[in-house]
Design a protein around this motif. Sequence first.
Motif, PDB file in Angstrom:
ATOM      1  N   ARG A  36       0.692  -1.195  -0.013  1.00 21.85           N
ATOM      2  CA  ARG A  36      -0.002  -0.015   0.005  1.00 21.85           C
ATOM      3  C   ARG A  36       0.825   1.088  -0.169  1.00 21.85           C
ATOM      4  NH1 ARG A  36      -4.990   1.447   4.086  1.00 21.85           N
ATOM      5  NH2 ARG A  36      -5.958   3.144   2.868  1.00 21.85           N
ATOM      6  N   LEU A  37       2.060   1.260   0.627  1.00 21.63           N
ATOM      7  CA  LEU A  37       2.767   2.272   0.719  1.00 21.63           C
ATOM      8  C   LEU A  37       3.587   2.621  -0.544  1.00 21.63           C
ATOM      9  CD1 LEU A  37       4.646   4.276   1.990  1.00 21.63           C
ATOM     10  CD2 LEU A  37       6.239   2.491   2.357  1.00 21.63           C
ATOM     11  N   ALA A  38       3.842   1.477  -1.531  1.00 17.85           N
ATOM     12  CA  ALA A  38       4.266   1.860  -2.724  1.00 17.85           C
ATOM     13  C   ALA A  38       3.201   2.654  -3.778  1.00 17.85           C
ATOM     14  CB  ALA A  38       4.596   0.441  -3.496  1.00 17.85           C
ATOM     15  N   VAL A  39       1.699   2.027  -3.679  1.00 13.55           N
ATOM     16  CA  VAL A  39       0.897   2.615  -4.282  1.00 13.55           C
ATOM     17  C   VAL A  39       0.680   4.051  -4.013  1.00 13.55           C
ATOM     18  CG1 VAL A  39      -1.583   2.512  -4.952  1.00 13.55           C
ATOM     19  CG2 VAL A  39      -0.409   0.376  -4.736  1.00 13.55           C
ATOM     20  N   ALA A  40       0.791   4.416  -2.612  1.00 13.43           N
ATOM     21  CA  ALA A  40       0.333   5.575  -2.129  1.00 13.43           C
ATOM     22  C   ALA A  40       1.583   6.651  -2.423  1.00 13.43           C
ATOM     23  CB  ALA A  40       0.304   5.781  -0.450  1.00 13.43           C
ATOM     24  N   LEU A  41       2.727   6.237  -2.517  1.00 15.98           N
ATOM     25  CA  LEU A  41       3.870   7.141  -2.911  1.00 15.98           C
ATOM     26  C   LEU A  41       3.748   7.274  -4.459  1.00 15.98           C
ATOM     27  CD1 LEU A  41       6.914   5.432  -1.179  1.00 15.98           C
ATOM     28  CD2 LEU A  41       5.866   7.650  -0.525  1.00 15.98           C
ATOM     29  N   PHE A  42       3.306   6.352  -5.263  1.00 15.31           N
ATOM     30  CA  PHE A  42       3.098   6.605  -6.611  1.00 15.31           C
ATOM     31  C   PHE A  42       2.025   7.430  -6.756  1.00 15.31           C
ATOM     32  CE2 PHE A  42       1.335   5.659 -10.970  1.00 15.31           C
ATOM     33  CZ  PHE A  42       2.858   5.707 -11.682  1.00 15.31           C
ATOM     34  N   ALA A  43       1.022   7.478  -6.028  1.00 13.33           N
ATOM     35  CA  ALA A  43       0.044   8.611  -6.304  1.00 13.33           C
ATOM     36  C   ALA A  43       0.334  10.032  -6.097  1.00 13.33           C
ATOM     37  CB  ALA A  43      -1.219   7.906  -5.524  1.00 13.33           C
ATOM     38  N   ALA A  44       0.934   9.866  -4.947  1.00 11.81           N
ATOM     39  CA  ALA A  44       1.764  11.278  -4.452  1.00 11.81           C
ATOM     40  C   ALA A  44       2.609  11.976  -5.610  1.00 11.81           C
ATOM     41  CB  ALA A  44       2.438  11.205  -3.177  1.00 11.81           C
ATOM     42  N   VAL A  45       3.502  10.913  -6.305  1.00 18.66           N
ATOM     43  CA  VAL A  45       4.262  11.496  -7.224  1.00 18.66           C
ATOM     44  C   VAL A  45       3.412  12.028  -8.504  1.00 18.66           C
ATOM     45  CG1 VAL A  45       5.849  10.971  -8.873  1.00 18.66           C
ATOM     46  CG2 VAL A  45       6.216  10.091  -6.492  1.00 18.66           C
ATOM     47  N   CYS A  46       2.179  11.187  -8.850  1.00 16.66           N
ATOM     48  CA  CYS A  46       1.405  11.669  -9.922  1.00 16.66           C
ATOM     49  C   CYS A  46       0.704  12.939  -9.567  1.00 16.66           C
ATOM     50  CB  CYS A  46       0.189  10.415  -9.994  1.00 16.66           C
ATOM     51  SG  CYS A  46       0.890   9.026 -10.715  1.00 16.66           S
ATOM     52  N   LEU A  47       0.304  13.219  -8.522  1.00 12.00           N
ATOM     53  CA  LEU A  47      -0.285  14.374  -7.959  1.00 12.00           C
ATOM     54  C   LEU A  47       0.786  15.567  -8.074  1.00 12.00           C
ATOM     55  CD1 LEU A  47      -2.719  16.113  -6.800  1.00 12.00           C
ATOM     56  CD2 LEU A  47      -1.713  15.864  -4.647  1.00 12.00           C
ATOM     57  N   PHE A  48       1.966  15.404  -7.856  1.00  9.51           N
ATOM     58  CA  PHE A  48       3.060  16.363  -7.781  1.00  9.51           C
ATOM     59  C   PHE A  48       3.291  16.479  -9.269  1.00  9.51           C
ATOM     60  CE2 PHE A  48       7.494  17.328  -8.570  1.00  9.51           C
ATOM     61  CZ  PHE A  48       7.792  18.389  -7.578  1.00  9.51           C
ATOM     62  N   SER A  49       3.129  15.517 -10.202  1.00  6.45           N
ATOM     63  CA  SER A  49       3.480  15.860 -11.628  1.00  6.45           C
ATOM     64  C   SER A  49       2.508  16.506 -12.241  1.00  6.45           C
ATOM     65  CB  SER A  49       3.694  14.563 -12.218  1.00  6.45           C
ATOM     66  OG  SER A  49       4.898  13.548 -11.888  1.00  6.45           O
ATOM     67  N   LEU A  50       1.275  16.262 -12.066  1.00  2.00           N
ATOM     68  CA  LEU A  50      -0.055  17.111 -12.048  1.00  2.00           C
ATOM     69  C   LEU A  50       0.387  18.567 -11.776  1.00  2.00           C
ATOM     70  CD1 LEU A  50      -2.784  17.522 -13.361  1.00  2.00           C
ATOM     71  CD2 LEU A  50      -3.634  17.177 -11.198  1.00  2.00           C
ATOM     72  N   GLY A  51       0.589  19.152 -10.751  1.00  2.75           N
ATOM     73  CA  GLY A  51       1.058  20.336 -10.221  1.00  2.75           C
ATOM     74  C   GLY A  51       2.078  20.879 -11.058  1.00  2.75           C
ATOM     75  N   VAL A  52       3.057  20.227 -11.476  1.00  2.73           N
ATOM     76  CA  VAL A  52       4.242  20.972 -12.349  1.00  2.73           C
ATOM     77  C   VAL A  52       3.713  20.969 -13.686  1.00  2.73           C
ATOM     78  CG1 VAL A  52       6.415  20.204 -13.463  1.00  2.73           C
ATOM     79  CG2 VAL A  52       6.100  19.554 -11.194  1.00  2.73           C
ATOM     80  N   VAL A  53       2.801  19.910 -14.281  1.00  2.50           N
ATOM     81  CA  VAL A  53       2.069  20.445 -15.566  1.00  2.50           C
ATOM     82  C   VAL A  53       1.318  21.670 -15.530  1.00  2.50           C
ATOM     83  CG1 VAL A  53       0.581  19.520 -17.345  1.00  2.50           C
ATOM     84  CG2 VAL A  53       2.256  18.133 -16.253  1.00  2.50           C
ATOM     85  N   MET A  54       0.493  21.754 -14.545  1.00  2.00           N
ATOM     86  CA  MET A  54      -0.253  23.068 -14.262  1.00  2.00           C
ATOM     87  C   MET A  54       0.533  24.285 -14.484  1.00  2.00           C
ATOM     88  SD  MET A  54      -3.187  21.895 -14.615  1.00  2.00           S
ATOM     89  CE  MET A  54      -4.197  23.466 -14.108  1.00  2.00           C
ATOM     90  N   GLY A  55       1.887  24.151 -13.605  1.00  2.00           N
ATOM     91  CA  GLY A  55       2.702  25.269 -13.558  1.00  2.00           C
ATOM     92  C   GLY A  55       3.226  25.736 -14.735  1.00  2.00           C
ATOM     93  N   ILE A  56       3.509  24.869 -15.593  1.00  2.00           N
ATOM     94  CA  ILE A  56       3.919  25.062 -17.152  1.00  2.00           C
ATOM     95  C   ILE A  56       3.289  26.400 -17.767  1.00  2.00           C
ATOM     96  CG2 ILE A  56       4.496  24.429 -19.352  1.00  2.00           C
ATOM     97  CD1 ILE A  56       5.506  21.616 -18.083  1.00  2.00           C
TER      98      ILE A  56
END
Length: 258
Positions: A36-56
Motif C-alpha cells: 500500500r505504501l508503494a501505491v500511495a507514494l506513486f499516487a503522491a508523485v502523480c499529483l506532484f507531476s500534475l502540479g508541475v504540468v499546471m505550473g508550465i
Amino acid sequence: MHELPLVFFTVLTQSAVGAFILLQIGGALGHIAPRRLAVALFAAVCLFSLGVVMGIFHVGQPLRAMNMLFRVGHSPMSNEIVLSALFGTVAGIAALGLLLDRGAHTLFIGLAWLAAATGVVFIFAIPRIYQLPTVATWNSSWTTVVMLLTPLIGGGALAAALGVCRLGLIVSIAGIIASFCLRPGYLSTILLADAPLAAAQSNWFTAQAVLLAAGALCALIYIRARNGQTLLFASAAIVIVAEMTGRIAFYNLWTLPM
C-alpha cells in the motif's frame, strides 16, 4: 485570479511532497503495509507531476523556461525549477520501483528517502521567490509561514487518505489549528502593508477558513467513527481546495509599487 497556474503548481506540489514525506515516515514506523505504501507514494508523485504540468502554463513560452536553469544557485526561481525536477525524478523512480517490486527494494527505499530530503528543500525554496522588497504585502516572514502550512494541511490530509491515517490526520489538524491561530497576525500585517488590496481579498480568506473548518470536521468525524474512507478523501480534497483559495488571495495581493 490571473495566477491560477501558480496556484495549482504551488499547492499541489507542496501537498504532494508533504504527503510523500509523511508516507515515508509512516512506512518506517510500520503504520502502512509495504504494498500500500508503494501505491500511495506513486499516487503522491502523480499529483506532484500534475502540479508541475499546471505550473508550465504560467510560462508564456515553456521552451524558454530552460533559460532559467542558467541562474541556479543565484535565482530562487531557478532553484525551484531544479529542485522540482530532482524531486519528481528521484521520487518517481523510487515509487515506480517499489510499485513494480522487481527487486532492489532497499535501493528504492533509499531513493525515496533521498527524494523526501529533496522535497523538504523544495518546500522551503518556494516562499523565497515571493519575498520581494517591491511587493509590500509579500515581503515578510508571513509569506514563508503561510506557504509552509500547506504541506502540513494538504500533505497530512492526503497522506491520511492514502493510508497513513493517524499520522496524517494529526499533522493536518495541527496545521489547520496553526493556520487559524496565525491568521490574525498575517491579516493584520497585510492590512498594514496595503489595506484596500488586503480588504479586497476578504471573501477569499473567509472561504478558505470555512473550507478548512469543513475539512477538519470531516477528519474528526472519521476519527470518531473509525470508518469511512470517503471521509478521508473528502477531507483531503476540501483542505487542498481551501489552500488553493488562500493562495488565490495571496497572488491577488501582488501589486506594482507606484
